[in-house]
Enzyme design. Structure first.
Site, PDB file in Angstrom:
ATOM      1  CB  CYS A   1     -18.902  37.559  75.342  1.00 34.00           C
ATOM      2  SG  CYS A   1     -17.995  38.774  76.282  1.00 34.00           S
TER       3      CYS A   1
ATOM      4  CD  GLU B   1     -22.249  33.529  72.684  1.00 40.87           C
ATOM      5  OE1 GLU B   1     -22.031  33.634  71.474  1.00 40.87           O
ATOM      6  OE2 GLU B   1     -21.618  34.161  73.556  1.00 40.87           O
TER       7      GLU B   1
ATOM      8  CB  THR C   1     -18.098  36.930  62.469  1.00 39.22           C
ATOM      9  OG1 THR C   1     -19.508  36.745  62.499  1.00 39.22           O
ATOM     10  CG2 THR C   1     -17.757  38.077  61.555  1.00 39.22           C
TER      11      THR C   1
ATOM     12  CB  ILE D   1     -35.104  49.288  66.113  1.00 34.38           C
ATOM     13  CG1 ILE D   1     -35.577  49.408  64.670  1.00 34.38           C
ATOM     14  CG2 ILE D   1     -36.258  48.838  67.001  1.00 34.38           C
ATOM     15  CD1 ILE D   1     -36.011  48.112  64.061  1.00 34.38           C
TER      16      ILE D   1
ATOM     17  N   GLY E   1     -11.786  32.720  71.484  1.00 39.58           N
ATOM     18  CA  GLY E   1     -10.978  33.802  70.937  1.00 39.58           C
ATOM     19  C   GLY E   1      -9.498  33.595  70.935  1.00 39.58           C
TER      20      GLY E   1
ATOM     21  CE  LYS F   1     -19.184  46.169  60.688  1.00 42.15           C
ATOM     22  NZ  LYS F   1     -20.561  46.556  60.977  1.00 42.15           N
ATOM     23  N   PRO F   2     -18.859  49.871  63.770  1.00 39.74           N
ATOM     24  CG  PRO F   2     -20.416  51.582  64.166  1.00 39.74           C
ATOM     25  CD  PRO F   2     -19.192  51.234  63.332  1.00 39.74           C
TER      26      PRO F   2
ATOM     27  CD  GLU G   1     -11.205  39.794  73.750  1.00 40.92           C
ATOM     28  OE1 GLU G   1     -11.684  38.772  74.293  1.00 40.92           O
ATOM     29  OE2 GLU G   1     -10.169  40.335  74.133  1.00 40.92           O
TER      30      GLU G   1
ATOM     31  CE  LYS H   1     -12.238  24.820  75.763  1.00 39.68           C
ATOM     32  NZ  LYS H   1     -12.846  23.631  76.365  1.00 39.68           N
TER      33      LYS H   1
HETATM   34  P1  NDP Z   1     -21.247  39.175  64.692  1.00 37.09           P
HETATM   35  O1  NDP Z   1     -20.033  38.350  64.643  1.00 37.09           O
HETATM   36  O2  NDP Z   1     -22.362  38.864  63.784  1.00 37.09           O
HETATM   37  O3  NDP Z   1     -20.895  40.707  64.406  1.00 37.09           O
HETATM   38  C1  NDP Z   1     -19.863  41.401  65.061  1.00 37.09           C
HETATM   39  C2  NDP Z   1     -19.369  42.502  64.156  1.00 37.09           C
HETATM   40  O4  NDP Z   1     -18.768  41.930  63.000  1.00 37.09           O
HETATM   41  C3  NDP Z   1     -20.474  43.417  63.630  1.00 37.09           C
HETATM   42  O5  NDP Z   1     -19.974  44.738  63.531  1.00 37.09           O
HETATM   43  C4  NDP Z   1     -20.760  42.824  62.250  1.00 37.09           C
HETATM   44  O6  NDP Z   1     -21.360  43.723  61.360  1.00 37.09           O
HETATM   45  C5  NDP Z   1     -19.361  42.462  61.823  1.00 37.09           C
HETATM   46  N1  NDP Z   1     -19.284  41.466  60.750  1.00 37.09           N
HETATM   47  C6  NDP Z   1     -20.198  40.521  60.414  1.00 37.09           C
HETATM   48  N2  NDP Z   1     -19.741  39.774  59.385  1.00 37.09           N
HETATM   49  C7  NDP Z   1     -18.513  40.242  59.061  1.00 37.09           C
HETATM   50  C8  NDP Z   1     -17.524  39.887  58.097  1.00 37.09           C
HETATM   51  N3  NDP Z   1     -17.706  38.879  57.242  1.00 37.09           N
HETATM   52  N4  NDP Z   1     -16.370  40.584  58.067  1.00 37.09           N
HETATM   53  C9  NDP Z   1     -16.151  41.589  58.929  1.00 37.09           C
HETATM   54  N5  NDP Z   1     -17.056  42.000  59.853  1.00 37.09           N
HETATM   55  C10 NDP Z   1     -18.213  41.318  59.943  1.00 37.09           C
HETATM   56  O7  NDP Z   1     -21.695  39.171  66.198  1.00 37.09           O
HETATM   57  P2  NDP Z   1     -22.895  39.969  66.868  1.00 37.09           P
HETATM   58  O8  NDP Z   1     -22.862  41.396  66.484  1.00 37.09           O
HETATM   59  O9  NDP Z   1     -24.131  39.222  66.616  1.00 37.09           O
HETATM   60  O10 NDP Z   1     -22.459  39.946  68.414  1.00 37.09           O
HETATM   61  C11 NDP Z   1     -22.766  38.916  69.231  1.00 37.09           C
HETATM   62  C12 NDP Z   1     -21.569  38.017  69.409  1.00 37.09           C
HETATM   63  O11 NDP Z   1     -20.447  38.733  69.902  1.00 37.09           O
HETATM   64  C13 NDP Z   1     -21.847  36.935  70.407  1.00 37.09           C
HETATM   65  O12 NDP Z   1     -21.545  35.687  69.871  1.00 37.09           O
HETATM   66  C14 NDP Z   1     -20.915  37.260  71.575  1.00 37.09           C
HETATM   67  O13 NDP Z   1     -20.453  36.184  72.281  1.00 37.09           O
HETATM   68  C15 NDP Z   1     -19.809  38.003  70.943  1.00 37.09           C
HETATM   69  N6  NDP Z   1     -19.217  38.924  71.904  1.00 37.09           N
HETATM   70  C16 NDP Z   1     -17.993  38.612  72.449  1.00 37.09           C
HETATM   71  C17 NDP Z   1     -17.412  39.423  73.379  1.00 37.09           C
HETATM   72  C18 NDP Z   1     -16.064  39.099  73.952  1.00 37.09           C
HETATM   73  O14 NDP Z   1     -15.421  39.991  74.495  1.00 37.09           O
HETATM   74  N7  NDP Z   1     -15.572  37.887  73.871  1.00 37.09           N
HETATM   75  C19 NDP Z   1     -18.080  40.657  73.856  1.00 37.09           C
HETATM   76  C20 NDP Z   1     -19.336  40.873  73.220  1.00 37.09           C
HETATM   77  C21 NDP Z   1     -19.875  40.033  72.273  1.00 37.09           C
HETATM   78  P3  NDP Z   1     -22.972  43.751  61.183  1.00 37.09           P
HETATM   79  O15 NDP Z   1     -23.535  44.163  62.480  1.00 37.09           O
HETATM   80  O16 NDP Z   1     -23.172  44.735  60.110  1.00 37.09           O
HETATM   81  O17 NDP Z   1     -23.375  42.340  60.803  1.00 37.09           O
END
Ligand code: NDP
Length: 492
Positions: free
Chosen positions: A285, A386, A233, A26, A459, A176-177, A251, A456
């Site tokens: 993040c 967060e 996750t 979207i 990551g 996997k994005p 991360e 912590k």
């Molecule tokens: P999620 O953890 O929900 O998703 C991240 C990825 O993991 C997505 O591709 C998601 O797929 C996939 N995923 C979800 N469940 C599973 C599973 N059980 N097994 C394997 N893969 C899975 O996070 P968000 O996408 O909501 O991203 C936001 C989060 O990411 C925030 O908490 C942020 O802090 C963190 N982040 C951290 C960064 C860092 O460098 N430390 C940088 C950027 C973000 P799907 O989309 O299909 O659910």
């Protein structure tokens, strides 16, 4: 208008229709549908992994000299650079980020491939010091198939951060994005294919986390998962990886403290704090979401900060004036609004924002105003959890010990910002905080040459830097006899 990827998956060098659950991308600025595509199924994920394992073990790839592999990575960097405008358009449609920001992210992705090419060519294996009549060396081998799982907030940059070092190290990668932003990684696949990477070494499989992500983590041929996403996750993935004794890089999230001492250059601090929390609409993040201001300047500083926040331009991601673009999704806006509502119920005062904007032109998008809240203790939910949105909590502090204690009293340890003119103090505080990164008199600066990661709940492991490639390699020790004589123990 840039043409979007056509919605097919890139599976082992072929463009194929997905057979898994439907995904809808979207445009967050107006809620219009960019594309509806079918994600990968678990069976397609298996096919990609098996093809990756075959391609990775092919001597043509395994035996490729580092400088030759580096040339491939450089061609990928060239391909990204030649397509920055296109990638930027696709990513802005996928995520709602401003074109200025997505162009910078695409540029940084190209820089990541270029840097990893250079690192690959210049990393040495080592001769270790022998304690007998043998030659010993420590060399590095690829791990095999790497699963890369990325979030929606900065797709091209987080994809490159994993794919570049993993390929540099001689692995195959299945990426996997996130389901909210599936298109940008497919564009990266087109570029990587164009650069001539042998087929099978790279696949991009949009699809649900539970189906595709979970299959990647569990498949026996996948030997490492590099994950960026939420802490919950990350914990699930770490537990599954433990059962396989597979390394993971995680991360995860953050609730990063930013600290303003009374002696700071307050203009510098206002600008850094605004950028640290409100750029990317707080969907970062490392967002500096807990601001501690020393009591002597608290009132004055917060007044300046609120005035500057009210001047930020909230608007369409394609408008060059926009500083704060929409959030990724209406569901995410509701989640952000929910955090603010709870904070207000907990006694927070809303100093600015705290709502969606009124402008008629912004009503269809998932916009949320930059928000500053005060009056909460550091123990309140808003100061612990967060939000991943444009919401800043401000808190006073008395002295160095007090602010270190408050900053430390949090589950995350990703980043920290310190503003002061007293360098020894900045250094003391920086060393005292449990965190992956500290910025002093600046915030949210990034360099591929500087390691990045969290402590912590933020990551496990580090990405980037020359050693970043090593995270995708297995170390091997070689002992070579120099005597030519049978071992005396055998008494031959
Ligand atoms: P999620 O953890 O929900 O998703 C991240 C990825 O993991 C997505 O591709 C998601 O797929 C996939 N995923 C979800 N469940 C599973 C599973 N059980 N097994 C394997 N893969 C899975 O996070 P968000 O996408 O909501 O991203 C936001 C989060 O990411 C925030 O908490 C942020 O802090 C963190 N982040 C951290 C960064 C860092 O460098 N430390 C940088 C950027 C973000 P799907 O989309 O299909 O659910």
């Amino acid at each position: 208008m840039t043409e979007l990827p056509d919605g097919r998956l890139y599976l082992a060098g072929q463009w194929v229709a997905g057979e898994g659950a439907e995904i809808t991308s979207i445009f967050p600025a107006d809620g219009s549908v960019n594309q509806v595509l079918k994600g990968a199924s678990a069976a397609q994920t298996d096919t990609a992994i098996e093809a990756a394992a075959r391609a990775q073990s092919d001597p043509a790839w395994r035996g490729m000299k580092p400088h030759e592999r580096a040339r491939l990575l450089t061609r990928i960097a060239d391909g990204i650079e030649a397509n920055i405008a296109r990638i930027s358009q696709i990513q802005s449609r996928d995520t709602g980020k401003t074109l200025r920001e997505t162009a910078a992210l695409a540029g940084s992705a190209a820089g990541t491939f270029r840097y990893m090419a250079a690192a690959l060519e210049t990393l040495d294996d080592t001769l270790t010091v022998p304690r007998g009549d043998y030659l010993t060396m420590s060399v590095h081998e690829p791990l095999g198939v790497v699963g890369a799982i990325t979030p929606w907030n900065s797709p091209i940059a987080s994809d490159a951060q994993k794919v570049a070092p993993a390929l540099a190290a001689g692995n195959a990668v299945v990426l996997k994005p996130a389901s909210w932003s599936p298109l940008t990684a497919l564009e990266l696949a087109r570029i990587i294919e164009g650069a001539g990477l042998p087929r099978g070494l790279f696949s991009v499989l949009p699809g649900s986390g539970r189906e595709v992500g979970n299959r990647l983590v569990e498949h026996p041929l996948v030997r490492k998962i590099s994950f960026t996403g939420g802490t919950a996750t990350g914990r699930v993935i770490a537990a599954q990886a433990a059962a396989k004794l597979m390394p993971v890089s995680l991360e995860l999230g953050g609730k990063s403290p930013t600290i303003v001492f009374a002696d700071a250059d307050l203009d510098l601090a206002v600008a850094g704090i605004l950028y640290g929390i409100f750029s990317s609409t707080g969907q970062s993040c490392i967002a500096g979401s807990r601001l501690f201001v020393q009591r002597a300047v608290h009132e004055d500083f917060v007044a300046r900060l609120v005035a500057a926040t009210r001047r930020l331009v909230v608007g369409h991601p394609f408008d060059a004036q926009t500083q704060v673009a929409p959030l990724i999704h209406q569901d995410h806006r509701e989640a952000v609004a929910g955090h603010v509502a709870r904070a207000v119920a907990d006694g927070a005062q809303v100093l600015c924002g705290g709502a969606a904007p009124d402008e008629a032109a912004l009503q269809k998008g998932s916009y949320y105003l930059p928000t500053i809240l005060s009056g909460l203790p550091n123990t309140a939910a808003l100061c612990r959890d967060e939000v991943f949105g444009p919401v800043l909590a401000v808190l006073p502090f008395d002295d160095e010990d007090d602010v270190i204690a408050q900053a430390e009293d949090n589950a995350y340890g990703l980043a920290c910002g310190i503003w002061t003119r007293d360098f020894p103090r900045a250094y003391r505080v920086a060393r005292a905080i449990t965190t992956g990164t500290v910025w002093i008199n600046t915030y949210k600066q990034f360099s591929i040459s500087t390691p990045f990661g969290g402590e912590k709940d933020a990551g496990l492991g580090r990405e980037k830097g020359r050693e970043g490639i090593r995270a995708y390699m297995a170390q091997k020790s070689l002992y070579v006899d120099l005597t030519g004589r049978p071992h005396p123990w055998a008494r031959l």
